[in-house]
Write a protein that holds these residues in place. Structure first.
Motif, PDB file in Angstrom:
ATOM      1  N   LEU A   1      -2.401   4.671   3.435  1.00 30.32           N
ATOM      2  CA  LEU A   1      -1.649   4.943   4.605  1.00 30.32           C
ATOM      3  C   LEU A   1      -2.523   4.937   5.791  1.00 30.32           C
ATOM      4  O   LEU A   1      -2.167   4.467   6.850  1.00 30.32           O
ATOM      5  N   VAL A   2      -3.794   5.377   5.651  1.00 29.67           N
ATOM      6  CA  VAL A   2      -4.618   5.646   6.703  1.00 29.67           C
ATOM      7  C   VAL A   2      -4.911   4.166   7.443  1.00 29.67           C
ATOM      8  O   VAL A   2      -4.985   3.785   8.357  1.00 29.67           O
TER       9      VAL A   2
ATOM     10  N   VAL B   1       6.783   8.755   6.771  1.00 27.03           N
ATOM     11  CA  VAL B   1       5.485   9.666   6.730  1.00 27.03           C
ATOM     12  C   VAL B   1       5.567  10.518   7.694  1.00 27.03           C
ATOM     13  O   VAL B   1       4.980  11.784   7.797  1.00 27.03           O
TER      14      VAL B   1
ATOM     15  N   VAL C   1      -0.982  11.374   9.096  1.00 29.79           N
ATOM     16  CA  VAL C   1      -1.740  11.247   7.776  1.00 29.79           C
ATOM     17  C   VAL C   1      -3.118  11.950   7.537  1.00 29.79           C
ATOM     18  O   VAL C   1      -3.498  12.458   6.461  1.00 29.79           O
TER      19      VAL C   1
ATOM     20  N   PHE D   1       0.889   8.216  13.707  1.00 28.75           N
ATOM     21  CA  PHE D   1       0.990   8.227  12.418  1.00 28.75           C
ATOM     22  C   PHE D   1      -0.430   8.502  11.758  1.00 28.75           C
ATOM     23  O   PHE D   1      -0.573   8.940  10.839  1.00 28.75           O
TER      24      PHE D   1
ATOM     25  N   MET E   1     -11.637  11.303   2.552  1.00 33.22           N
ATOM     26  CA  MET E   1     -10.443  11.359   1.434  1.00 33.22           C
ATOM     27  C   MET E   1     -10.617  10.489   0.292  1.00 33.22           C
ATOM     28  O   MET E   1      -9.710   9.900  -0.105  1.00 33.22           O
TER      29      MET E   1
ATOM     30  N   LEU F   1       7.799   2.938   7.012  1.00 33.42           N
ATOM     31  CA  LEU F   1       6.747   3.672   6.039  1.00 33.42           C
ATOM     32  C   LEU F   1       6.117   4.721   7.302  1.00 33.42           C
ATOM     33  O   LEU F   1       6.320   6.026   6.982  1.00 33.42           O
TER      34      LEU F   1
ATOM     35  N   ILE G   1      -3.229   1.532   7.009  1.00 32.98           N
ATOM     36  CA  ILE G   1      -2.081   1.053   7.707  1.00 32.98           C
ATOM     37  C   ILE G   1      -2.088   1.328   9.204  1.00 32.98           C
ATOM     38  O   ILE G   1      -1.853   0.612  10.142  1.00 32.98           O
ATOM     39  N   GLY G   2      -2.276   2.657   9.188  1.00 35.48           N
ATOM     40  CA  GLY G   2      -2.106   3.324  10.676  1.00 35.48           C
ATOM     41  C   GLY G   2      -3.409   2.684  11.500  1.00 35.48           C
ATOM     42  O   GLY G   2      -3.137   2.059  12.620  1.00 35.48           O
TER      43      GLY G   2
ATOM     44  N   ARG H   1      -3.385   8.051   0.279  1.00 37.43           N
ATOM     45  CA  ARG H   1      -3.349   8.460   1.647  1.00 37.43           C
ATOM     46  C   ARG H   1      -4.532   7.357   2.463  1.00 37.43           C
ATOM     47  O   ARG H   1      -4.301   6.958   3.313  1.00 37.43           O
TER      48      ARG H   1
END
Lengths: 345, 338
Positions: B135-136, A265, A315, A311, B126, A261, B138-139, B132
């Motif tokens: 995803l953030v 991304v 994002v 990452f 956000m 992922l 996850i980061g 999003r």
């Protein structure tokens, strides 16, 4: 973005110069790059990119962010190890490559279709959660199952077949193998997304209700997308097991699933090219971060931190990835005018 | 319940029979034929108790996750990292001050502050972009995991429980009958786990009471149903969001202390507990506290029973339960239809 189409130009004249340069560099790379660069850096970039492009296809065109692609790639790799020859002779069947490869693709596709059928019962963030849970379950299963997946140790000495008298694990042949597979997958994704199926899939992504009202079977399109994406993931998985000559549960763990992922991304999940750009950046960071981190006095293990921060930055600040940054930079260049005359530079 | 029995008499009978059979299995001493068939009763009871206490731990982690999801619509995939962070801080506090109980408020505040920073400085910007935000998160989990690995290293830590919680306690459950004297032998179980179970029940009931009996709970429930309308009626919804996020994060941190006492902490536990919360929440129903409790109980028991009776495939049981729930009731046991 796309250049204006002049009817009198041939198809190869419409391809921008930069593409020809990239193709030429990629094709002639074995002439000037050393073996480490060919095998580790470029080979691995193409493999990661191929797996990530399956996610790009699902997420960018189907609107389904699935964390399962690494598991599917891993399953295909496992099947090559189990059905074909490997160092674990008590389990591996040692069949010929022309049975092993189709079987691996088929089994991975069946698995992807089943999981896809489960995942498409949900939408958006739910899909992430469910695919993450399935990926984790598959990881734990391979780690604990010793009769088929040989548990913790997995399989080693999984080598590609000696086809046409070439050892495909030698750096140059392996490089061309990966390049060819990656190019085929890239081309296939681009082709599929322009086909009627791909267009319908993008319609399903943008407005499933309207597509359903138009008579498209939304669920079937989504499941078919999962099945198609599994082919690309399987290509990557099989190449990966040949590159490492081994496969173990660690290959398909949660961090690996998340890495796919991250790769997609970082490069830009809206376009197939992004997967390969992201993979290249990821591999470069992973391979060279020990040296760079060492010069700043950090331990080489902090590579994950850099990837994570990168990452996060992507994002947070550029949701369409590095390719999006590139586009915006080019758009700003194109808009810039001469401050004296007002004429575009 | 009466209504259910009247409309579905057959199902009610089946359920009643299952409950009676289960109670008999738990309470009565087992005849020798049964012990010969499926093993000692002590093993069964230990697995059951292990499952229930593991379920209590899962509930502590998953309730924060489900609360945050229900109100803020954020799938916080860094929740497992908050759990692990709480565990590590709890270990340090316990070692430094020598007090296990002091670790809980400190960890709650510390991890709550991390959650506050996450919500205030990242997720708040956000809002509505669910993908999003995921995803953030996850980061964030990747970054947090590596920072924790950097500081605490790869070895595993176990927090020591205070003296009076160590050692076993006797439960009023018969494990077997001594064949010579005819005396009943009762089951002995680690007391710290029983206390953790009690604490989890207390926290769960308190959460239910706050949600259903106070004005803050009213705001939160209204926000779960329709947050635009709540904001339009003059509630400073960002504050409610912040409070819920901080509470959920703090709860995950406290669960980390519990997990560090109960099992051990090492890199990788964050994904394990994240996965557990995901499955619990999927099974129980997103955004429902009672659902999280039921899901945690089911998953905990399934995992422990699987570990005892089919060690190779215990993880697969969990997965099968999840798949079955998804196939027949995609919104979970108690989830509202979307």
């Amino acid at each position: 973005m796309a250049p204006a189409r002049a009817p009198d130009r041939l198809w190869f004249e419409r391809i921008p110069m930069a593409w020809w340069i990239v193709v030429a560099v990629l094709l002639t790379m074995p002439l000037f790059a050393n073996n480490f660069w060919l095998f580790q850096v470029m080979g691995w970039s193409f493999i990661l990119g191929t797996i990530a492009v399956s996610l790009t296809f699902l997420a960018g065109y189907g609107g389904m962010v699935s964390l399962l692609q690494m598991s599917i790639a891993g399953l295909a790799g496992y099947m090559v190890a189990i059905l074909g020859p490997s160092g674990t002779t008590s389990i591996s069947l040692g069949l010929a490559w022309w049975i092993v490869l189709p079987a691996a693709f088929l089994i991975a596709a069946v698995f992807a279709t089943l999981c896809g059928a489960l995942a498409v019962r949900t939408e958006g963030i739910y899909t992430i959660m469910i695919t993450l849970a399935i990926a984790a379950a598959f990881f734990y299963f391979t780690r604990q199952n010793y009769t088929i997946f040989n548990g913790y140790s997995g399989f080693n000495l999984v080598l590609p077949p000696q086809l046409f008298g070439v050892n495909w694990r030698d750096p140059a042949p392996f490089y061309y193998l990966c390049l060819g597979c990656a190019a085929l997958c890239y081309g296939a994704v681009v082709y599929i997304t322009r086909s009627p199926f791909g267009l319908a899939l993008q319609g399903v992504r943008d407005n499933p209700r309207r597509m359903a009202a138009l008579g498209f079977n939304v669920t079937a399109h989504r499941v078919a997308a999962h099945a198609l994406a599994s082919v690309f993931a399987s290509v990557g998985g099989i190449l990966l097991v040949w590159q490492n000559a081994q496969i173990a549960p660690g290959t398909i763990g949660i961090p690996a699933a998340i890495d796919i992922l991250v790769v997609a991304v970082i490069g830009g999940i809206r376009r197939p090219l992004g997967a390969f750009v992201g993979a290249f950046i990821y591999v470069i960071l992973q391979v060279f971060s020990p040296d760079i981190l060492g010069t700043f006095g950090f331990s080489a293990e902090r590579f994950k931190l850099i990837i994570g921060l990168g990452f996060l930055a992507v994002v947070l600040f550029s949701p369409d990835g590095v390719l999006g940054l590139w586009d915006r930079w080019r758009a700003r260049r194109a808009r810039r005018v001469d401050p004296l005359t007002g004429a575009p530079r | 319940m009466d209504k259910f029995a009247k409309t579905n008499p057959a199902w009610a009978l089946v359920i009643a029979l299952v409950v009676v059979a289960f109670l008999w299995l738990v309470l009565a001493p087992w005849p020798t034929e049964l012990e010969a068939a499926i093993g000692r009763k002590r093993v069964f009871l230990n697995a059951l108790l292990g499952g229930i206490t593991l379920g209590a731990l899962y509930f502590l982690v998953a309730s924060g996750f489900t609360l945050i999801f229900g109100l803020l619509r954020i799938v916080n995939l860094a929740h497992g990292s908050l759990f692990l962070l709480g565990g590590y801080i709890g270990y340090e506090v316990t070692n430094y001050t020598g007090s296990w109980f002091l670790a809980f408020p400190i960890v709650f505040v510390a991890v709550g502050l991390v959650g506050l920073a996450m919500q205030r400085f990242i997720f708040a910007y956000m809002e509505g972009e669910e993908l999003r935000q995921t995803l953030v998160s996850i980061g964030l989990s990747v970054v947090l995991a590596d920072v924790m690995l950097w500081y605490w290293g790869g070895q595993s830590y176990t927090t020591l429980a205070p003296g009076f919680l160590r050692g076993p306690m006797e439960l009023p459950l018969i494990s077997s009958i001594n064949t010579t004297s005819g005396e009943a032998i009762f089951i002995r179980y680690p007391s710290v786990r029983i206390w953790i179970l009690i604490a989890a029940i207390v926290i769960g009931v308190a959460m239910w009471l706050v949600l259903n009996r106070t004005s803050l709970g009213m705001l939160i429930r209204a926000g779960v149903d329709d947050r635009e309308m709540l904001a339009a009626s003059g509630v400073r919804i960002q504050l409610v969001f912040l409070a819920v996020f901080v509470f959920g994060a703090g709860l995950a941190g406290m669960a980390g202390v519990v997990g560090g006492t109960f099992q051990s902490l090492s890199p990788g536990e964050d994904t394990r507990f994240l996965l557990a919360s995901l499955v619990v929440v999927i099974v129980g129903g997103m955004g429902s506290i009672v659902g999280a409790a039921i899901g945690a109980l089911v998953i905990g028991i399934a995992e422990q029973m699987g570990l005892v009776y089919a060690p190779t495939y215990s993880v697969v049981f969990t997965f099968l339960i999840m798949a079955a729930v998804l196939a027949f009731r995609p919104q979970g046991f108690l989830g509202a239809g979307r």
